[in-house]
Design an enzyme around this catalytic site. Structure first.
Site, short mmCIF file in Angstrom:
data_model
loop_
_atom_site.label_atom_id
_atom_site.label_comp_id
_atom_site.label_asym_id
_atom_site.label_seq_id
_atom_site.Cartn_x
_atom_site.Cartn_y
_atom_site.Cartn_z
N GLU A 52 0.85 -1.19 0.00
CA GLU A 52 0.00 0.00 0.00
C GLU A 52 0.88 1.23 0.00
OE1 GLU A 52 -3.11 1.03 2.90
OE2 GLU A 52 -3.34 -1.15 3.04
N ASP A 63 -6.49 8.64 10.05
CA ASP A 63 -5.17 8.20 10.48
C ASP A 63 -4.79 8.67 11.87
OD1 ASP A 63 -3.99 6.59 8.37
OD2 ASP A 63 -4.35 8.37 7.13
#
Lengths: 272, 407
Positions: A52, A63
């Site tokens: 990724e 995040d």
């Protein structure tokens, strides 16, 4: 496009040999694209199955602090989306594990859904994850991705009710990104017990491979996922290994080889 | 979203079920938040139909907030400008000294209705943080306010107020350490705590249903102003003026007038130091369509979609986005958006204080600056209503610093 995607093929091969996929996450441009390219090549050498690649964004609400800090570092160094694409384009992506772009819809929309998707495909990405484009907003994007031959990976969280899961799966391809805990990305010591139940239920709803992310940081967490998940994703634990570089306490080469060693220890678990 | 949308006449019958104001709005958030947003939306729809809920909300606005506040004829300001008759909607007279409390009381009622006991909020200058802390104290909720480290340093008084009312002020140390990072951190908290926590968002921004809920709770401003104007002058205003940051006081003020086609509506953004990127917060004037904080609206960002830095003399207008309904009103030309500079707002702050004996918030001073610029060009039959969204006590440190005076 009836051709089997590289992501689908990768999971099929692993399943055939009864292995799980290990999918590390790297922040593009932390500290620069040369390092990111070297990191991707190192991860490939260490046998990871997919990679990724996170596109730094100024306001990444999904995040946790580690990945956000890496995004801030990369953006402070002047990283642009064009730099990421150029860097990836220079890699021999046909001979690397499939690369999956993790990118905010704020970026995709600004560049243009068509243009971003086309360019991502052109430089060698195999799939896209757009974490702030939930399933019910994703139909247009899914159509464009399909047209250019990119998988659009959808996310399912522990808070997603069953009827939403079924709607989300309609626009999903490649694999399903199963968020292990309600919350942001980041290292956690334990995975919730309800996770396995959700994975087992998901299995009855889709043929897509199930990859688990958020909170996974060490090889011994893989054990509990054997037989219920098809892959594991590790982000913050890897990104954190780049922090000493930004603080000039370690060279890029040393940090990359530390990540490589960690990846090898994960692959030893997922690939056994 | 890419197809050409036909620009139609603005209507008050928005948003639709998907949270769309024309092409704007919707939900661009991580999947983990989707369930919470749907739950909030369902609960809010039921609350809207629930007369007991509405009755309690009205009663709290009356007894606790001190509504209705006056629509006050500004006689000396009118004479000074030499044109239209100018009326002030006195949100500065609310408990806590600003309009923010209309929304926090409404959302606190929703919190209780959902059976949640913990509330989180973001704040920039601290006005919404204080209004949330007040509402949580009133209802006995645990309250955590995310506030940028920079803002904590600049707004000590509001930090003290929040803590006194039992709220925990949690410093935000990421990114620019200001309002937009505080919103990011509040959303992150919410993702991990959705089961027992409600997020009281302070403006008409963010994912659906927040822009609708905050507008509805704030629209008491415009409803009162409209009724008062009819009662006091036997007619509707010629023009309604309000400042726009995220856009909550202006959305609340404008919304009840949207279907009154003859009433001109003017939104005033923060023009900052100059028109150069990074020196202003005029999102609707200089921004473009994009995604920020889970909604599709006008936004100030670079060619890669990264959020731009903004500046305003007024912390409450210092935001790189704007509510999606404002984008809809801009696109349909229902509202005229303009901007005034830091200097113009500062001058309006001082002149207005001397003329009317009211210390306006620096945010509201932007709306007043627009009045100083344009009211004189109107004739004496015209009526201009200005939203005086808050009082200026919180700004005296900043203003005295800018004027080179010691406190």
């Amino acid at each position: 496009m009836s051709q089997i995607s590289r992501i689908t093929q990768t999971f099929a091969d692993l399943q055939a040999s009864n292995k799980m996929a290990f999918m590390p996450f790297v922040t593009a441009g932390d500290p620069d694209m040369a390092a990111t390219k070297a990191m991707i090549e190192e991860l490939s050498r260490r046998g990871v199955n997919l990679i990724e690649v996170g596109f730094p964004y100024s306001d990444p609400i999904a995040d946790g602090p580690v990945i956000q800090a890496s995004y801030t570092r990369a953006l402070d160094n002047g990283l642009k989306v064009a730099d990421i694409f150029l860097g990836i384009e220079e890699l021999d992506t046909d001979n690397l594990p499939p690369l999956v772009a993790m990118v905010s819809f704020a970026i995709v929309y600004r560049i243009g859904v068509e243009e971003f998707t086309r360019r991502a495909r052109q430089v060698g990405f195999a799939g896209l994850i757009v974490p702030d484009l939930p399933g019910d907003e994703a139909s247009e994007m899914a159509e464009v991705a399909k047209k250019v031959g990119l998988d659009l990976v959808e996310l399912v969280s522990p808070t997603t009710p069953p009827e939403r899961v079924e709607r989300i799966l309609q626009s999903a391809s490649g694999f399903v990104y199963c968020i292990s805990v309600a919350g942001t990305t980041g290292v956690r010591n334990e995975l919730p017990t309800a996770l396995n139940e959700q994975l087992e239920w998901l299995r009855t709803k889709t043929d897509l491979p199930l990859a688990v992310g958020f909170g996974i940081s060490q090889p011994d967490q893989v054990d509990v996922l054997w037989g219920v998940a098809d892959g594991v994703i590790v982000g913050s634990a890897i990104v954190r290994m780049m922090e000493p570089v930004s603080e000039s306490r370690q060279s890029v080469d040393d940090a990359i080889s530390a990540v490589g060693n960690f990846a090898a220890s994960m692959v030893a678990e997922t690939g056994k | 979203m890419n197809q050409t949308d036909t620009v139609t006449t603005a209507t008050s019958a928005v948003p639709d079920d998907l949270g769309r104001f024309g092409e704007f709005g919707r939900r661009f958030v991580p999947e983990t938040l989707m369930h919470a947003l749907e739950q909030l939306n369902d609960e809010y729809q039921q609350a809207q139909q629930d007369e007991a809920f509405q009755q309690e909300f009205r009663e709290l606005l009356r007894q606790f907030v001190g509504r209705p506040n006056p629509l006050y004829f500004a006689e000396r300001l009118t004479k000074y400008c030499g044109g239209a008759r100018i009326f002030l909607k006195r949100e500065d007279l609310n408990h806590t000294g600003a309009h923010k409390i209309n929304n926090t009381i409404g959302q606190a009622l929703l919190t209780r209705r959902m059976g949640k006991q913990r509330v989180i909020a973001e704040t920039g200058a601290g006005q919404h943080g204080v209004a949330t802390a007040v509402a949580c104290a009133r209802f006995g909720f645990e309250c955590i306010v995310y506030m940028g480290e920079e803002d904590i340093r600049r707004q000590k008084l509001n930090v003290f107020n929040m803590r006194t009312m039992g709220a925990e002020v949690r410093p935000v140390t990421t990114g620019s350490r200001t309002l937009r990072d505080a919103i990011n951190d509040a959303m992150r908290d919410w993702m991990a705590t959705v089961e027992d926590t409600h997020y009281i968002l302070g403006s008409v921004v963010g994912p659906h249903p927040f822009p609708m809920i905050v507008r509805d709770f704030q629209s008491v401003i415009g409803r009162e102003a409209r009724e008062q104007c009819l009662a006091q002058t036997n007619r509707l205003p010629s023009e309604v003026i309000a400042c726009v940051g995220g856009g909550s006081n202006s959305a609340g003020m404008f919304y009840p007038f949207i279907d009154d086609q003859d009433v001109e509506l003017t939104g005033v953004e923060a023009g900052g130091r100059s028109d150069k990127p990074g020196e202003h917060a005029s999102t609707l004037t200089f921004g473009r369509k994009g995604i920020l904080h889970g909604t599709f609206s006008y936004v100030l960002q670079d060619d890669d979609g990264q959020t731009a830095d903004v500046h305003s003399i007024s912390a409450g207008l210092d935001y790189p986005g704007v509510g999606p309904e404002h984008s809809y009103w801009k696109e349909t030309s229902r509202v005229n958006y303009t901007h005034v500079t830091d200097d113009e707002a500062l001058e309006a702050f001082q002149t207005f204080a001397r003329l009317e004996g009211i210390l306006p918030a620096l945010e509201s001073s932007h709306a007043l600056a627009q009045v100083f610029k344009t009211a004189g060009q109107r004739n004496a039959d015209d009526i201009v209503v200005v939203c005086l969204s808050g009082r200026g006590d919180k700004d005296v440190n900043e203003v005295s610093r800018l004027l080179g005076q010691d406190l």
